[in-house]
Write a protein that holds these residues in place. Structure first.
Motif, short mmCIF file in Angstrom:
data_model
loop_
_atom_site.label_atom_id
_atom_site.label_comp_id
_atom_site.label_asym_id
_atom_site.label_seq_id
_atom_site.Cartn_x
_atom_site.Cartn_y
_atom_site.Cartn_z
N VAL A 49 0.84 -1.20 0.00
CA VAL A 49 0.00 0.00 0.00
C VAL A 49 0.87 1.25 0.00
O VAL A 49 0.61 2.22 -0.73
N ALA A 50 1.97 1.22 0.78
CA ALA A 50 2.88 2.37 0.83
C ALA A 50 3.48 2.64 -0.54
O ALA A 50 3.61 3.80 -0.96
N CYS A 51 3.84 1.58 -1.25
CA CYS A 51 4.40 1.73 -2.59
C CYS A 51 3.41 2.40 -3.53
O CYS A 51 3.74 3.32 -4.28
N SER B 175 3.87 -6.97 -3.05
CA SER B 175 3.21 -7.85 -4.02
C SER B 175 1.73 -7.55 -4.05
O SER B 175 1.12 -7.23 -3.02
N LEU B 176 1.14 -7.61 -5.22
CA LEU B 176 -0.31 -7.42 -5.33
C LEU B 176 -1.01 -8.76 -5.44
O LEU B 176 -2.16 -8.85 -5.83
N TRP C 290 -4.56 -8.15 -7.40
CA TRP C 290 -5.46 -7.39 -6.53
C TRP C 290 -5.41 -5.89 -6.79
O TRP C 290 -6.11 -5.12 -6.13
N GLY C 291 -4.60 -5.45 -7.73
CA GLY C 291 -4.52 -4.03 -8.04
C GLY C 291 -5.86 -3.45 -8.44
O GLY C 291 -6.08 -2.24 -8.32
N GLY D 137 7.11 -6.46 -11.11
CA GLY D 137 7.76 -6.89 -9.88
C GLY D 137 9.18 -6.36 -9.74
O GLY D 137 9.95 -6.81 -8.91
N TYR D 138 9.54 -5.41 -10.60
CA TYR D 138 10.84 -4.74 -10.49
C TYR D 138 10.71 -3.38 -11.19
O TYR D 138 9.80 -3.16 -11.99
#
Lengths: 362, 315
Positions: free
Chosen positions: A117-119, A186-187, A200-201, A270-271
């Motif tokens: 969530v912070a990301c 991770s989503l 889940w995005g 993921g990167y």
């Protein structure tokens, strides 16, 4: 002159857009039927040339996955447009969103869940800050936001490359992306056993849609934003702070795109990565907002349509069609929406003929 | 230092040339009252047409294909921009939206045609013997300082840009055609009351902007590249709009602004091997543009009615 619903005009524009693109395919010697087969396949995974294979859930999942970022960028363009601004800076806001998300992923250690969530929030914040300058300059010095936004797009592109090459932990095998994000970012995965990267995005997208609807339609802040877009002088006279509205509206618009940048970075890659060229999500947002006439439900529909075109590109390529055909469809739709006055004229002509006929029959 | 500047000048002028010519196109369009955000798309169409025609003609053994390449680029871009003219003059379109639509169309169409004609996402390359090489102008190159900076070792395109600046200035400020065209960008209702056909003047303005930006795009590809790719124009059409703004909607201003932006781009070529990272220098032209626009803002010198939908009944 009769008024028509925005949705009617959008639908007509979309239909004629597809028709024009089919014509273009015909003229250049390609079979437009293949285009529709590819699009149907991208929608439900049903292949008309191999009907025995049935539907494949991978395709609708990828369709939704491709729709997520363009719905967000569509909301962004629409939000700015309601306040009389044209946010063409989505590409830059998307990139800084991805960049900020990458920074938080690597340098702010947090427990799983909260970290993700912070990301995403960091991405939104970065997008908002990136959109501050065009909004501020428009509000304070009446500088055309289009040129500033475009310049910031390219600035973001190079800034991102610089950061990934020099500051962030780069993947030494490729020198083109960072190493994998820590596992706390991770989503998740909602692939139902397929290879899709659907995640889940989409929750963030739904929250964004609700927020857009709530702010624009239900709050006095949204009302004053719309008033600013409708008549700046009138809004100022009524005591609204048009300067503040312009800046805030641009920043909120930037935040939507920044979130899109973050969820694509986490969910699909993921990167963090170097952008060789723009991903076009920001420009797609313009189409989405205009197809949706800046209404919440319209943006959802427009986003699903553009997302479908995007997810159809690979199928198109596999069927020997060029992928740029989806760009052409999009451009045709955009032009038709720009000349919607003409569509209204034609509709009126048809209706008046009908009226005449009805009268004559009577 | 002086040596380095005179060394940088030919490169800066090479990069400034398409900006100046395209901005002159934008000048006609905005002066007639139509904002043309599609300059970027027109440059892409021009660049693609020039490269494609040149490749196709030279592979079929035709000599002197470059002239046809340039002519076709101008025609194609003029035809292309007429969509914008029709939309913004007759269909009351939001000019930014219709311009953006044309930009999307241009990037789709050029790549699509590349895929159809060349089976790849760019045109084939043409050989450097097909295009003009650098030349110096006799007599003028012997003028001290100016001769060395402006008339030595440049592409012919640059001299075309210089000549166009003079022609555009003369046409816009010394002829009745220019007066009529400019009046439509200031107060079209008043022009109409004097018998000026606003729609016609705006058509001329937009078509000229298409022709010139097509020429600019063609020159850009022919002087800096050996083929057209999706990245050939990389937003330079928007830098051209910035050139127009910084040049205060005036041909001479455009000349100066174009050269400045040309220099800003040249700097990024000069830092490889120094301590400054290349990405930072790549940002310089874009950041300079923003900075320059901020510094020159405040005084509204642009055409007043530019970007407004012409409504004859408005006062």
């Amino acid at each position: 002159m009769k008024k028509y619903k925005a949705s009617t005009i959008s639908l007509i524009a979309v239909l004629i857009g597809f028709l024009l693109a089919s014509l273009l395919l015909l003229v250049t010697g390609r079979n437009p039927v293949n285009m529709f087969i590819a699009i149907l396949r991208a929608m439900i995974g049903f292949d008309l040339t191999h009907p025995e294979k049935g539907v494949n859930i991978l395709y609708p999942l990828n369709w939704l996955l491709n729709s997520m970022p363009v719905i967000l960028t569509g909301l962004s363009v629409a939000f700015a447009y309601r306040t009389g601004m044209f946010n063409i800076g989505g590409e830059g806001q998307f990139i800084v969103g991805a960049l900020a998300c990458t920074f938080v992923a690597f340098y702010v250690p947090l427990p799983a869940g909260i970290h993700t969530v912070a990301c995403v929030l960091a991405g939104g914040l970065a997008g908002a800050l990136w959109a501050f300058l065009p909004g501020f300059l428009k509000a304070m010095r009446n500088i055309n936001e289009v040129v500033i936004c475009i310049m910031l797009n390219y600035t973001a592109l190079y800034l991102n490359t610089f950061m990934i090459r020099n500051v962030l932990p780069i993947n030494i095998n490729t020198l083109h992306e960072t190493v994998k994000f820590p596992e706390t970012v991770s989503l998740g995965s909602l692939n139902f056993g397929t290879a899709s990267k659907f995640n889940w995005g989409f929750v963030f997208v739904i929250i964004a849609l609700l927020l857009y609807w709530f702010i624009i339609e239900k709050t006095s802040f949204g009302f004053s934003l719309r008033a600013t877009g409708f008549n700046k002088e009138g809004a100022r006279y009524a005591g609204m702070s048009t300067t503040k509205n312009t800046v805030l509206s641009m920043m909120i618009a930037g935040a939507f795109v920044g979130v899109a940048g973050a969820i694509v970075t986490i969910g699909v890659y993921g990167y963090g990565r170097i952008f060789d060229a723009f991903d076009n999500y920001g420009f797609d947002g313009i189409s989405v907002a205009l197809i949706g006439a800046c209404k919440t439900s319209g943006i959802l529909f427009g986003g699903l349509l553009i997302g479908l075109l995007k997810s159809a590109t690979t199928t198109l390529q596999r069927m020997g069609m060029t992928k740029s055909i989806t760009n052409l469809i999009q451009a045709c739709i955009l032009i038709l929406i720009a000349i919607q006055y003409g569509i209204v004229l034609v509709l009126n002509m048809i209706n008046s003929k009908k009226d005449k006929k009805v009268k004559e029959d009577a | 230092m002086l040596n380095m500047i005179s060394e940088m000048f030919p490169i800066a002028l090479m990069l400034a040339t398409p900006l100046i010519i395209t901005a002159l196109g934008g000048f006609f369009s905005e002066r007639s009252g139509v904002v043309n955000v599609a300059l970027d798309g027109c440059m892409q169409i021009g660049g693609f047409t020039a490269a494609a025609v040149l490749v196709l003609l030279s592979t079929s053994g035709f000599k002197g294909g470059i002239w046809w390449a340039i002519i076709c680029a101008v025609l194609a871009s003029t035809l292309f921009v007429s969509i914008h003219a029709f939309a913004s003059i007759h269909m009351r379109a939001d000019q930014t939206i219709s311009g953006t639509a044309l930009n999307v169309l241009a990037s789709g169409l050029t790549i699509y045609l590349c895929e159809i004609i060349f089976n790849q996402e760019r045109t084939n390359s043409y050989s450097m013997s097909e295009v003009f090489s650098r030349v110096s102008i006799p007599v003028l190159k012997d003028i001290p300082v100016i001769g060395k900076l402006f008339f030595t070792n440049n592409y012919p395109y640059t001299y075309v840009a210089f000549i166009l600046v003079v022609i555009v200035w003369f046409a816009a400020y010394k002829t009745s055609f220019g007066l009529r065209l400019r009046s439509c960008g200031e107060f079209p209702q008043a022009s109409a009351s004097m018998g000026v056909n606003v729609a016609k003047e705006r058509w001329i303005g937009v078509l000229l902007s298409g022709a010139l930006s097509g020429l600019g795009g063609a020159f850009l590809v022919l002087s800096t590249d050996t083929q057209f790719t999706g990245a050939s124009v990389h937003g330079l059409g928007f830098v051209a709009i910035a050139t127009l703004i910084f040049g205060k909607w005036n041909p001479w201003g455009i000349l100066g602004a174009g050269i400045l932006f040309g220099f800003a781009q040249t700097l990024s070529y000069y830092v490889s091997g120094t301590a400054i990272p290349q990405e930072v220098m790549s940002m310089v032209p874009y950041l300079t543009t923003i900075l320059v626009i901020i510094l020159t803002s405040g005084k509204q010198v642009g055409p007043k009615a530019s970007g407004e939908i012409y409504d004859p009944s408005k006062r």
